[in-house]
Design a protein around this motif. Structure first.
Motif, mmCIF file in Angstrom:
data_model
loop_
_atom_site.group_PDB
_atom_site.id
_atom_site.type_symbol
_atom_site.label_atom_id
_atom_site.label_comp_id
_atom_site.label_asym_id
_atom_site.label_seq_id
_atom_site.Cartn_x
_atom_site.Cartn_y
_atom_site.Cartn_z
ATOM 1 N N MET A 149 41.361 40.155 47.712
ATOM 2 C CA MET A 149 41.701 39.728 46.357
ATOM 3 C C MET A 149 41.593 38.205 46.141
ATOM 4 O O MET A 149 41.163 37.768 45.078
ATOM 5 C CB MET A 149 43.084 40.227 45.962
ATOM 6 N N PRO A 150 41.987 37.344 47.098
ATOM 7 C CA PRO A 150 41.815 35.898 46.840
ATOM 8 C C PRO A 150 40.363 35.515 46.567
ATOM 9 O O PRO A 150 40.091 34.670 45.702
ATOM 10 C CB PRO A 150 42.334 35.254 48.136
ATOM 11 N N MET B 219 39.563 36.640 43.124
ATOM 12 C CA MET B 219 40.139 35.690 42.170
ATOM 13 C C MET B 219 39.228 34.485 41.981
ATOM 14 O O MET B 219 39.014 34.005 40.856
ATOM 15 C CB MET B 219 41.518 35.229 42.663
ATOM 16 N N ARG C 197 51.471 39.103 47.437
ATOM 17 C CA ARG C 197 51.454 37.864 46.647
ATOM 18 C C ARG C 197 52.028 36.706 47.441
ATOM 19 O O ARG C 197 51.512 35.589 47.399
ATOM 20 C CB ARG C 197 52.246 38.062 45.346
ATOM 21 N N TRP D 136 48.252 36.026 49.037
ATOM 22 C CA TRP D 136 47.681 35.435 47.826
ATOM 23 C C TRP D 136 48.258 34.057 47.513
ATOM 24 O O TRP D 136 48.057 33.531 46.423
ATOM 25 C CB TRP D 136 47.902 36.361 46.631
ATOM 26 N N LYS E 286 50.081 33.475 44.286
ATOM 27 C CA LYS E 286 49.358 33.741 43.032
ATOM 28 C C LYS E 286 49.415 35.219 42.680
ATOM 29 O O LYS E 286 49.681 36.067 43.520
ATOM 30 C CB LYS E 286 47.903 33.300 43.157
ATOM 31 N N ASP E 287 49.141 35.491 41.410
ATOM 32 C CA ASP E 287 49.017 36.868 40.966
ATOM 33 C C ASP E 287 47.582 37.104 40.507
ATOM 34 O O ASP E 287 46.810 36.156 40.334
ATOM 35 C CB ASP E 287 49.991 37.168 39.824
ATOM 36 N N LEU E 288 47.240 38.357 40.304
ATOM 37 C CA LEU E 288 45.884 38.691 39.881
ATOM 38 C C LEU E 288 45.636 38.139 38.476
ATOM 39 O O LEU E 288 46.417 38.411 37.562
ATOM 40 C CB LEU E 288 45.682 40.209 39.900
#
Length: 408
Positions: free
Chosen positions: A289-290, A293, A328, A332, A335-337
Motif C-alpha cells: 500500500m505505501p 499511495m 497504519r 504505513w 498514514k491512511d489510504l
C-alpha cells in the motif's frame, strides 16, 4: 502472493513488483483470514532419516530434504532443499544411510505439526537416479523415519492454453505443483511449457496454472519400474484474460465507500483507472500500500484514479479500518489510504463461466482469486489487463496515461 518477500522500496517499480501476481509465490487464492499453524512441539530436536535401497540395505551419500523444486529464474537444475530454512541445502546420508535433521528444518517455520514430506534423492545413479518419499509428522521428532529408494520416473507435464490463444493471449510463465496426499513435495515453473519431475511409484495430483490462466488438475499414477510419463494439460484462460480489450465490468454490490464515492466506472470514463483487489488479511496487499499511495500521489493529477476494492470479508468500513490500525501504525508510517476504497459485497459469488467463487460480486466479476491483483482500465473504460512487474508494468501505466517515456 499473500506471502511477503523483500519489499522493494523504489516507488512505482516496487509496488508493481509486489502487485504483479501470485505466480512466483503461492497462487492459492486464499479468500480470508487464516490462523497461523502451531510450531512443532520440539523444534530443537532431530528426526533421524534412514535411507535404504529396495533390498533394505543402507544407502550412503543420498541427499535428504523436504522440497524438490526448479525455477527458471534461478537454475535449470532441480534443487532439493529443506523447507524450514528457506531453501537451505539438503543433507547427505552417512555410511549407515542415516541423516540426522533438526526438526525445525524439516517443517516450515510457520508450519508446525502439519505433516511434511521427506524426500531422499540419489540423482547420481542411473541418470535420473533413485528417489523415495515418506511423511514426517510431529510425533516423529526424536525418532527414526525410513525412506526406501526406487528407480525414479521422469514425469514431463506439457502445458498449453488454446483458450488463451483464442482471446489473443499466449501462455508464458506457468507453474506446476505435485501433491502427494495433502502434501506438496515438488514444484517446477517454466516459460517453455515443459515441466519435469522425478517421482517414485505412487499416485499424485499435478496442479498447473499460468499467469493468465485458471488452474487445472491431473491425477497420475506411477507404476513400479516405470521410467517415463508424459502428461498433456491445456489450461483455460482466466476470467481476467477473457476481459482484456473488452468493457470493464461495472462495480456492483459495493456495500461501503471510503474517501468519497459512490462512483461508477461509467462516471470515470476519460480517466485511467486502477482497480486494486486486496484484503486487510493479505500481507503483500498491506505491505504494498505505501507504494500504491506514492503512485496515487504521482499520477492523480495526470488522470489516474485508484479504487482499492476490498473483498467481502468484513461487515463494513468501520470494521475494515479497525483491522488496519496496526498496519497504519507499523507499515504505513501513520498514514491512511488516500484513494477511493470500495468494500465489496454479495458474499461468495460464482465466477461467471469458470469454476470457483470469489468473496464479493465485483471481485467475482473480474475473476480475482489471488491477492493483490491490480487491473488497469483505459480512458475508454476497457480492460487493458493485469499490471505486470518491472518495466513492463510501468510502460503499461504510462502508455494508458499517454506519457510513454522514450527508450534509454
Amino acid at each position: 502472493m499473500r506471502r511477503v518477500g523483500s519489499v522493494i522500496t523504489v516507488s512505482l517499480v516496487g509496488w508493481l513488483a509486489l502487485a504483479a501476481g501470485a505466480w512466483a509465490q503461492e497462487s492459492s487464492g486464499a479468500k480470508g483470514p487464516e490462523s497461523p499453524p502451531k510450531q512443532p512441539a520440539a523444534t530443537g530436536q532431530t528426526v533421524t532419516i534412514r535411507v535404504v535401497d529396495e533390498a533394505g540395505k543402507p544407502a550412503r551419500g543420498v541427499m535428504v530434504g523436504s522440497l524438490l523444486h526448479r525455477s527458471i529464474d534461478e537454475s535449470a537444475e532441480p534443487k532439493l532443499t529443506l523447507a524450514g530454512e528457506e531453501d537451505g541445502p539438503a543433507m547427505a546420508t552417512d555410511s549407515g544411510g542415516l541423516a540426522r535433521v533438526n526438526a525445525k528444518l524439516l517443517f516450515y517455520q510457520r508450519g508446525g505439526a502439519r505433516p511434511m514430506p521427506v524426500i531422499a534423492w540419489d540423482k547420481a545413479t542411473d541418470g535420473a537416479g533413485r528417489i523415495g518419499m515418506a511423511k514426517v509428522e510431529d510425533k516423529d521428532i526424536g525418532g527414526t523415519l525410513e525412506v526406501t529408494l526406487h528407480p525414479a520416473c521422469r514425469v514431463a507435464a506439457h502445458l498449453t492454453s488454446t483458450g488463451l490463444e483464442k482471446v489473443g493471449g499466449k501462455l508464458g510463465w506457468a507453474n506446476v505443483y505435485v501433491f502427494w496426499g495433502d502434501m506438496r513435495p515438488m514444484q517446477c515453473d517454466a516459460r517453455d511449457g515443459v515441466h519435469d519431475f522425478w517421482l517414485p511409484p505412487g499416485e499424485y495430483k499435478l496442479t498447473a496454472y499460468g499467469r493468465d490462466t485458471d488452474t487445472e488438475h491431473r491425477m497420475v499414477k506411477i507404476e513400479p519400474g516405470q521410467k517415463a510419463l508424459a502428461v498433456e494439460i491445456d489450461l483455460p484462460p482466466s476470467r481476467l484474460a477473457e476481459l482484456t480489450g473488452r468493457p470493464a465490468p461495472e462495480l456492483s454490490q459495493i456495500k461501503g465507500w471510503k474517501n468519497g464515492g459512490p462512483v461508477t466506472l461509467a462516471s470515470l470514463k476519460g480517466k485511467v483507472v486502477l482497480l486494486d483487489f486486496w484484503g486487510y488479511w493479505c500481507g503483500p496487499c498491506v505491505h504494498s500500500m505505501p507504494e500504491l499511495m506514492e503512485t496515487h500521489d504521482k499520477y492523480k493529477d495526470r488522470g489516474l484514479v485508484i479504487v482499492a476494492v476490498h473483498d467481502d470479508s468484513v461487515a463494513d468500513i468501520a470494521e475494515m479500518d479497525a483491522k488496519l490500525e496496526q498496519a497504519r501504525r507499523e507499515i504505513w508510517s501513520g498514514k491512511d489510504l488516500p484513494f477511493l476504497v470500495a468494500l465489496d459485497g454479495g458474499g461468495e459469488v460464482k465466477i461467471e463461466g469458470h469454476e470457483g467463487e470469489a468473496r464479493g460480486a465485483t471481485t467475482a466479476a473480474y475473476g480475482i482469486h489471488a491477492f493483490p491483483t491490480t487491473v488497469l482500465i483505459d480512458r475508454n473504460g476497457n480492460v487493458v489487463g493485469q499490471l505486470y512487474r518491472g518495466n513492463k508494468g510501468i510502460e503499461q501505466l504510462e502508455k494508458a496515461l499517454g506519457e510513454v517515456r522514450p527508450p534509454k
